[in-house]
Design a protein around this motif. Sequence first.
Motif, PDB file in Angstrom:
ATOM      1  N   ASN A 144      14.789 109.102 -33.350  1.00  0.00           N
ATOM      2  CA  ASN A 144      15.342 109.995 -32.174  1.00  0.00           C
ATOM      3  C   ASN A 144      16.943 109.664 -32.371  1.00  0.00           C
ATOM      4  O   ASN A 144      17.671 110.422 -31.432  1.00  0.00           O
ATOM      5  N   TRP A 145      17.455 108.678 -33.039  1.00  0.00           N
ATOM      6  CA  TRP A 145      19.009 108.279 -33.018  1.00  0.00           C
ATOM      7  C   TRP A 145      19.761 109.372 -33.713  1.00  0.00           C
ATOM      8  O   TRP A 145      20.745 109.639 -32.939  1.00  0.00           O
ATOM      9  N   PRO A 146      19.517 109.752 -35.140  1.00  0.00           N
ATOM     10  CA  PRO A 146      20.654 110.756 -35.592  1.00  0.00           C
ATOM     11  C   PRO A 146      20.453 112.170 -35.145  1.00  0.00           C
ATOM     12  O   PRO A 146      19.965 113.132 -35.471  1.00  0.00           O
ATOM     13  N   ARG A 147      20.614 112.352 -33.872  1.00  0.00           N
ATOM     14  CA  ARG A 147      20.492 113.744 -32.917  1.00  0.00           C
ATOM     15  C   ARG A 147      21.931 114.277 -33.021  1.00  0.00           C
ATOM     16  O   ARG A 147      22.894 113.650 -32.945  1.00  0.00           O
ATOM     17  N   PHE A 148      21.701 115.707 -33.073  1.00  0.00           N
ATOM     18  CA  PHE A 148      22.912 116.543 -33.016  1.00  0.00           C
ATOM     19  C   PHE A 148      23.482 116.663 -31.292  1.00  0.00           C
ATOM     20  O   PHE A 148      22.441 116.725 -30.484  1.00  0.00           O
ATOM     21  N   ASN A 176      16.004 117.969 -39.148  1.00  0.00           N
ATOM     22  CA  ASN A 176      14.827 117.994 -38.904  1.00  0.00           C
ATOM     23  C   ASN A 176      14.207 119.531 -38.521  1.00  0.00           C
ATOM     24  O   ASN A 176      14.909 120.539 -38.418  1.00  0.00           O
ATOM     25  N   GLY A 177      12.915 119.589 -38.364  1.00  0.00           N
ATOM     26  CA  GLY A 177      12.052 120.951 -38.023  1.00  0.00           C
ATOM     27  C   GLY A 177      12.667 121.482 -36.614  1.00  0.00           C
ATOM     28  O   GLY A 177      12.468 122.864 -36.387  1.00  0.00           O
ATOM     29  N   LYS A 178      13.135 120.750 -35.638  1.00  0.00           N
ATOM     30  CA  LYS A 178      13.486 121.295 -34.329  1.00  0.00           C
ATOM     31  C   LYS A 178      14.870 121.650 -34.400  1.00  0.00           C
ATOM     32  O   LYS A 178      15.309 122.275 -33.560  1.00  0.00           O
ATOM     33  N   LEU A 179      15.712 121.475 -35.632  1.00  0.00           N
ATOM     34  CA  LEU A 179      17.146 121.676 -35.661  1.00  0.00           C
ATOM     35  C   LEU A 179      17.844 120.833 -34.666  1.00  0.00           C
ATOM     36  O   LEU A 179      19.246 121.088 -34.385  1.00  0.00           O
ATOM     37  N   SER A 180      17.390 119.898 -34.190  1.00  0.00           N
ATOM     38  CA  SER A 180      18.125 118.690 -33.214  1.00  0.00           C
ATOM     39  C   SER A 180      18.478 117.563 -33.929  1.00  0.00           C
ATOM     40  O   SER A 180      19.366 116.741 -32.966  1.00  0.00           O
ATOM     41  N   GLY A 181      18.454 117.265 -35.051  1.00  0.00           N
ATOM     42  CA  GLY A 181      18.949 116.145 -35.665  1.00  0.00           C
ATOM     43  C   GLY A 181      18.447 115.845 -37.210  1.00  0.00           C
ATOM     44  O   GLY A 181      18.025 116.646 -37.608  1.00  0.00           O
ATOM     45  N   MET A 182      18.754 114.797 -37.516  1.00  0.00           N
ATOM     46  CA  MET A 182      18.520 114.453 -38.939  1.00  0.00           C
ATOM     47  C   MET A 182      17.035 114.351 -39.170  1.00  0.00           C
ATOM     48  O   MET A 182      16.409 113.797 -38.427  1.00  0.00           O
ATOM     49  N   ARG A 183      16.513 114.918 -40.247  1.00  0.00           N
ATOM     50  CA  ARG A 183      15.140 114.539 -40.791  1.00  0.00           C
ATOM     51  C   ARG A 183      15.025 113.013 -41.126  1.00  0.00           C
ATOM     52  O   ARG A 183      15.874 112.486 -41.654  1.00  0.00           O
ATOM     53  N   CYS A 184      13.806 112.479 -40.657  1.00  0.00           N
ATOM     54  CA  CYS A 184      13.794 111.169 -40.880  1.00  0.00           C
ATOM     55  C   CYS A 184      12.429 110.791 -41.748  1.00  0.00           C
ATOM     56  O   CYS A 184      11.477 111.515 -41.300  1.00  0.00           O
ATOM     57  N   ASP A 185      12.200 109.942 -42.215  1.00  0.00           N
ATOM     58  CA  ASP A 185      10.944 109.487 -42.999  1.00  0.00           C
ATOM     59  C   ASP A 185      10.745 108.005 -42.045  1.00  0.00           C
ATOM     60  O   ASP A 185      11.390 106.919 -42.362  1.00  0.00           O
ATOM     61  N   GLY A 186       9.877 108.189 -41.151  1.00  0.00           N
ATOM     62  CA  GLY A 186       9.587 106.886 -40.165  1.00  0.00           C
ATOM     63  C   GLY A 186      11.006 106.959 -39.254  1.00  0.00           C
ATOM     64  O   GLY A 186      11.492 107.913 -38.896  1.00  0.00           O
ATOM     65  N   ASP A 187      11.488 105.788 -39.402  1.00  0.00           N
ATOM     66  CA  ASP A 187      12.701 105.647 -38.386  1.00  0.00           C
ATOM     67  C   ASP A 187      14.009 105.618 -39.573  1.00  0.00           C
ATOM     68  O   ASP A 187      15.016 105.804 -39.061  1.00  0.00           O
ATOM     69  N   ARG A 188      13.881 105.939 -40.559  1.00  0.00           N
ATOM     70  CA  ARG A 188      14.845 106.090 -41.554  1.00  0.00           C
ATOM     71  C   ARG A 188      15.445 107.342 -41.826  1.00  0.00           C
ATOM     72  O   ARG A 188      14.507 108.414 -42.168  1.00  0.00           O
ATOM     73  N   CYS A 189      16.889 107.566 -41.797  1.00  0.00           N
ATOM     74  CA  CYS A 189      17.198 109.087 -42.001  1.00  0.00           C
ATOM     75  C   CYS A 189      17.171 109.393 -43.636  1.00  0.00           C
ATOM     76  O   CYS A 189      17.410 108.601 -44.310  1.00  0.00           O
ATOM     77  N   CYS A 190      16.713 110.599 -43.634  1.00  0.00           N
ATOM     78  CA  CYS A 190      16.450 110.937 -45.112  1.00  0.00           C
ATOM     79  C   CYS A 190      17.774 111.096 -45.957  1.00  0.00           C
ATOM     80  O   CYS A 190      17.704 111.039 -47.185  1.00  0.00           O
ATOM     81  N   ALA A 191      18.842 110.990 -45.380  1.00  0.00           N
ATOM     82  CA  ALA A 191      20.121 111.093 -46.068  1.00  0.00           C
ATOM     83  C   ALA A 191      20.708 109.802 -46.785  1.00  0.00           C
ATOM     84  O   ALA A 191      21.440 109.689 -47.432  1.00  0.00           O
ATOM     85  N   ILE A 208      25.141 112.344 -47.133  1.00  0.00           N
ATOM     86  CA  ILE A 208      26.012 113.679 -46.766  1.00  0.00           C
ATOM     87  C   ILE A 208      27.272 113.207 -45.781  1.00  0.00           C
ATOM     88  O   ILE A 208      27.589 113.660 -44.873  1.00  0.00           O
ATOM     89  N   TYR A 209      27.620 111.999 -46.113  1.00  0.00           N
ATOM     90  CA  TYR A 209      28.888 111.353 -45.479  1.00  0.00           C
ATOM     91  C   TYR A 209      29.874 112.300 -45.076  1.00  0.00           C
ATOM     92  O   TYR A 209      30.200 112.268 -43.961  1.00  0.00           O
ATOM     93  N   GLN A 210      30.381 113.045 -45.846  1.00  0.00           N
ATOM     94  CA  GLN A 210      31.609 114.006 -45.514  1.00  0.00           C
ATOM     95  C   GLN A 210      31.098 115.079 -44.472  1.00  0.00           C
ATOM     96  O   GLN A 210      32.261 115.402 -43.754  1.00  0.00           O
ATOM     97  N   VAL A 211      29.848 115.099 -44.298  1.00  0.00           N
ATOM     98  CA  VAL A 211      29.577 116.201 -43.221  1.00  0.00           C
ATOM     99  C   VAL A 211      28.467 115.801 -42.196  1.00  0.00           C
ATOM    100  O   VAL A 211      27.816 116.342 -41.522  1.00  0.00           O
ATOM    101  N   ARG A 212      28.515 114.330 -42.062  1.00  0.00           N
ATOM    102  CA  ARG A 212      27.476 113.759 -41.257  1.00  0.00           C
ATOM    103  C   ARG A 212      27.757 113.887 -39.965  1.00  0.00           C
ATOM    104  O   ARG A 212      28.928 114.434 -39.611  1.00  0.00           O
ATOM    105  N   PRO A 213      26.702 113.994 -39.195  1.00  0.00           N
ATOM    106  CA  PRO A 213      26.928 114.293 -37.668  1.00  0.00           C
ATOM    107  C   PRO A 213      27.672 113.404 -36.820  1.00  0.00           C
ATOM    108  O   PRO A 213      27.947 112.330 -37.455  1.00  0.00           O
ATOM    109  N   GLU A 214      28.218 114.015 -35.829  1.00  0.00           N
ATOM    110  CA  GLU A 214      29.183 113.056 -34.896  1.00  0.00           C
ATOM    111  C   GLU A 214      28.528 111.985 -34.559  1.00  0.00           C
ATOM    112  O   GLU A 214      29.198 110.746 -34.534  1.00  0.00           O
TER     113      GLU A 214
END
Length: 113
Positions: free
Chosen positions: A26-30, A47-62, A75-81
Amino acid sequence: MEPLQPAADGENPCQACGACCAYSSNWPRFTTEDDAALDLIPEKFVNGKLSGMRCDGDRCCALSGKIGVATACGIYQVRPEVCRTCMPGDVECDMARKRHGLPALPRPGAPPI
């Protein structure tokens, strides 16, 4: 293949950590990104809801690499705020590092111990 080694002194401590990127699905949210900024993030990482980053468990897929040893953001150069505002040694950093059994970093601006 060489084993991953922790970042040397003076290097970015985040490259030897990655704990904040593997703290919660739930942390890497837009939050404050505009559509143009979000369009730069490859779809496979959103993620499927377009609300944040896709995760594998608690780990960001990026995130690649091993937590506490050597990590990198795909995706460091374009990472979320939310990723841009997490700073080494801040409260959020401490919580994430503790969850992964890593020691806290010095607080930003604090004198070395």
